[in-house]
Structures are given as C-alpha cells and as structure tokens.
Scaffold this motif. Structure first.
Motif, mmCIF file in Angstrom:
data_model
loop_
_atom_site.group_PDB
_atom_site.id
_atom_site.type_symbol
_atom_site.label_atom_id
_atom_site.label_comp_id
_atom_site.label_asym_id
_atom_site.label_seq_id
_atom_site.Cartn_x
_atom_site.Cartn_y
_atom_site.Cartn_z
ATOM 1 N N THR A 145 -3.578 28.801 26.687
ATOM 2 C CA THR A 145 -3.607 28.165 25.372
ATOM 3 C C THR A 145 -2.528 27.094 25.328
ATOM 4 O OG1 THR A 145 -4.288 30.251 24.340
ATOM 5 C CG2 THR A 145 -3.479 28.511 22.885
ATOM 6 N N ASP A 146 -2.922 25.854 25.070
ATOM 7 C CA ASP A 146 -1.965 24.766 24.920
ATOM 8 C C ASP A 146 -1.501 24.727 23.471
ATOM 9 O OD1 ASP A 146 -1.931 23.670 27.580
ATOM 10 O OD2 ASP A 146 -3.944 22.908 27.207
ATOM 11 N N VAL A 147 -0.249 25.083 23.249
ATOM 12 C CA VAL A 147 0.295 25.091 21.896
ATOM 13 C C VAL A 147 0.752 23.703 21.503
ATOM 14 C CG1 VAL A 147 2.012 26.166 20.376
ATOM 15 C CG2 VAL A 147 1.029 27.473 22.267
ATOM 16 N N GLU A 175 -1.161 16.398 20.374
ATOM 17 C CA GLU A 175 -1.769 17.410 19.521
ATOM 18 C C GLU A 175 -0.851 17.627 18.310
ATOM 19 O OE1 GLU A 175 -3.937 19.772 17.675
ATOM 20 O OE2 GLU A 175 -4.709 19.230 19.649
ATOM 21 N N SER A 177 -0.774 19.747 15.661
ATOM 22 C CA SER A 177 -0.511 21.035 15.020
ATOM 23 C C SER A 177 0.673 21.735 15.660
ATOM 24 C CB SER A 177 -1.751 21.927 15.126
ATOM 25 O OG SER A 177 -1.484 23.190 14.578
ATOM 26 N N VAL A 180 -0.867 27.328 16.456
ATOM 27 C CA VAL A 180 -2.200 27.526 17.033
ATOM 28 C C VAL A 180 -2.502 29.014 17.117
ATOM 29 C CG1 VAL A 180 -2.102 25.420 18.422
ATOM 30 C CG2 VAL A 180 -1.378 27.592 19.410
ATOM 31 N N ASP A 267 -6.583 37.533 17.004
ATOM 32 C CA ASP A 267 -5.833 36.277 16.886
ATOM 33 C C ASP A 267 -4.388 36.520 16.475
ATOM 34 O OD1 ASP A 267 -7.489 34.149 17.631
ATOM 35 O OD2 ASP A 267 -8.557 34.205 15.716
ATOM 36 N N LEU A 269 -1.093 33.976 15.416
ATOM 37 C CA LEU A 269 -0.666 32.610 15.157
ATOM 38 C C LEU A 269 0.712 32.393 15.765
ATOM 39 C CD1 LEU A 269 -1.778 32.141 11.426
ATOM 40 C CD2 LEU A 269 -2.933 31.338 13.494
ATOM 41 N N ARG A 271 3.772 29.569 16.494
ATOM 42 C CA ARG A 271 4.366 28.280 16.117
ATOM 43 C C ARG A 271 5.489 27.948 17.094
ATOM 44 N NH1 ARG A 271 5.624 25.110 11.248
ATOM 45 N NH2 ARG A 271 7.593 24.027 11.618
#
Length: 293
Positions: A145-147, A175, A177, A180, A267, A269, A271
């Motif tokens: 996963t690319d954060v 990106e 955000s 993710v 999931d 989250l 940051r």
C-alpha cells in the motif's frame, strides 16, 4: 490430473522436498494443518463462581507428515533416503508451502523430527514433524500500500508517439491524501513493514493508526536518499536506516509513546506525518495476510 494436496519443505539453502500423492515421497497423511490451540489465562477469587478470563494466547503448532518412499529399486531408495536426510535436518529453520490447485499458503517452521525406516515389504516408510512457532499460514506475496508516493503520469500516445505541448507536460503528481485505508484480508491481526523514503530533508517522520490513535514516530533528521524500514511483524521487530548504501540500527530513535502498530482484520486507516518537509516523504506499507488452509 485432479487437484491434490501438496506440502513442500524448503530449507535455508533453498533445497526442497515435496510430499503428496503424486510425489516419490508419497504422503499418506497430513496432520494438524489447521489446528490452532488457544491458551486461556484466568483468575478466580475466594467465593467466586467460575473464573474471570484476563488474557489468551495462541500456542505454537505442529504439523506431521507420514508416508512412504514410492520406489522399489534398492539403489534409488538409498538415493531418496540420502536426499531426505540431507534436506530435512532436525532443528533447522525453513518454510512449508501448502498447495492445492491454484491455492498456495506459506508458514515458517523448524524440522522437529525426521525418520526413515523400513516397515513394509515394498515401501520404505518415513515420518516428519515440523514445529511452527507462529501457527498461521500466510499468502505467498505481501500486500503493498502506497501511503505517500508520486504517481506516474508519463505516457506515449498511440499512434503518433510522444508530443510535448507548449505549456508543458505532467510527468507525475503527488498523491494528495495524508490518510489511506490499509486492508488486511486475513482473519488475524498482522504486523507491517513500513518504508520511509526521503527525497529531501525530513524531520521526525511518523505514522498513526487513525482507528486506535496509536503511533510510531522517529526523532531524527532524514536526508535525501535515506530509507528507513520499520518492521512490526512477529519475531521481526526492528528499525533500520539505509544511508549512502550503509544500513544501521536506529532502534533508539523511537519517540516517547511508540507502539508497534498492527493491522486488525479489515480496513485500518493509516496517516503519515512529519514535523517538517512532509512533501519530501514517501511512505509504503507492506503486510502479510494470514489465513488457514
């Protein structure tokens, strides 16, 4: 041929031996493939009915294979027996690969016991026992996963080839955000391998589990080209810095309140942040998904 179960042991030298109904090492039986024992820790006070469970832990697992060398010629039997003993060295670390058709899972193990003995008129029997300190099977490949990363935008249109307009061309974009979702498709929580890459100066990089508010933060300055790897996996916890091709341990750079973050099923989250120059930071998360076979 119809799908059949196969277990392949791979030792630290990369040598392997396969057990199945179709192998020369004919497997009659696999035991404890999906057995996970849970130890409950409980307390009981005077006059209390029953007990109060306060904690639990999953015990290590044992996997057994019994079968016979599917060969009758004495010279070939001796060859396969030597192969068996050379690859399956007791106490040696290795991995087991389970396959059934396209389905594949992997588990870390040690050889606990490996015996070859003559027990029947035709086949030479064998028995192998593996000790698995972490009794869960994982998928073959990690999930990435690319954060925080740069997204490529470079293309060659067809059929005219590359044309650069007068007002320029976008070769990639950041990106935007800071948060993710990282999806764990397994049925237990799992650790992560978090990779911070600096494309310029970065001060005190960190990641936060938004769901739990737990975090991991490093008190240090990153330089352009630095790569920090944080591993929170079972038996793999550690923090390293690679700078100018040299890798060093930076375990002591952890900030107060550090928690070795885990991913719950489903999931989570995540940051990322930094005290300064956050736009110079790229963050990638890798994790294993654990499930049964």
């Amino acid at each position: 041929m119809s799908n059949i179960e196969k277990l392949t042991y791979i030792n630290p030298r990369g040598e392997s031996i396969a057990f199945s109904h179709a192998s020369v090492f004919f497997a009659e039986n696999f035991t404890e493939l999906n057995t996970v024992r849970n130890t409950i820790q409980a307390i009981s006070s005077a006059g209390q009915d029953g007990e109060t469970d306060i904690a639990s832990k999953r015990d290590s697992g044992d996997i057994g294979i019994s079968g016979g060398i599917n060969e009758t010629e004495p010279d070939k039997i001796r060859k396969y027996r030597r192969q068996f003993c050379r690859i399956l060295v007791p106490k040696q670390r290795g991995t087991l690969v389970y396959e059934y058709g396209d389905f594949k899972r992997i588990i870390d193990c040690r050889v606990q016991e490996a015996d070859v003995f003559k027990a029947r008129e035709i086949y030479t029997d064998f028995m192998v026992a593996f000790y698995c300190p972490y009794p869960f099977w994982r998928e073959e490949h990690e999930t990435r996963t690319d954060v925080a990363a740069w997204i490529g935008g470079f293309e060659f249109p067809e059929p005219d080839g590359l044309e650069i307009p007068e007002d320029g061309m976008e070769f990639g974009y950041r990106e935007p955000s800071l948060i993710v979702p990282v999806y764990n498709s397994g049925y237990i929580e799992t650790g992560m391998r978090i990779v911070f890459r600096a494309i310029g100066s970065v001060t005190n990089p960190s990641v936060l589990n938004v769901n739990t508010q737990q975090y991991m933060k490093l008190n240090m300055e990153m330089e352009a080209g630095d790569v920090i790897t944080v591993n929170t996996g079972f038996n793999k916890k550690g923090i390293t810095l690679t700078r100018s091709g040299v890798t060093s341990n930076i375990f002591r750079k952890r900030a107060a309140g550090w928690t070795w973050l885990q991913l719950a099923p489903g999931d989570t989250l995540i940051r990322y942040d930094a005290d300064a120059n956050i736009d110079n930071l790229e963050v990638t998360i890798y994790h294993d998904n654990f499930s049964g076979v």
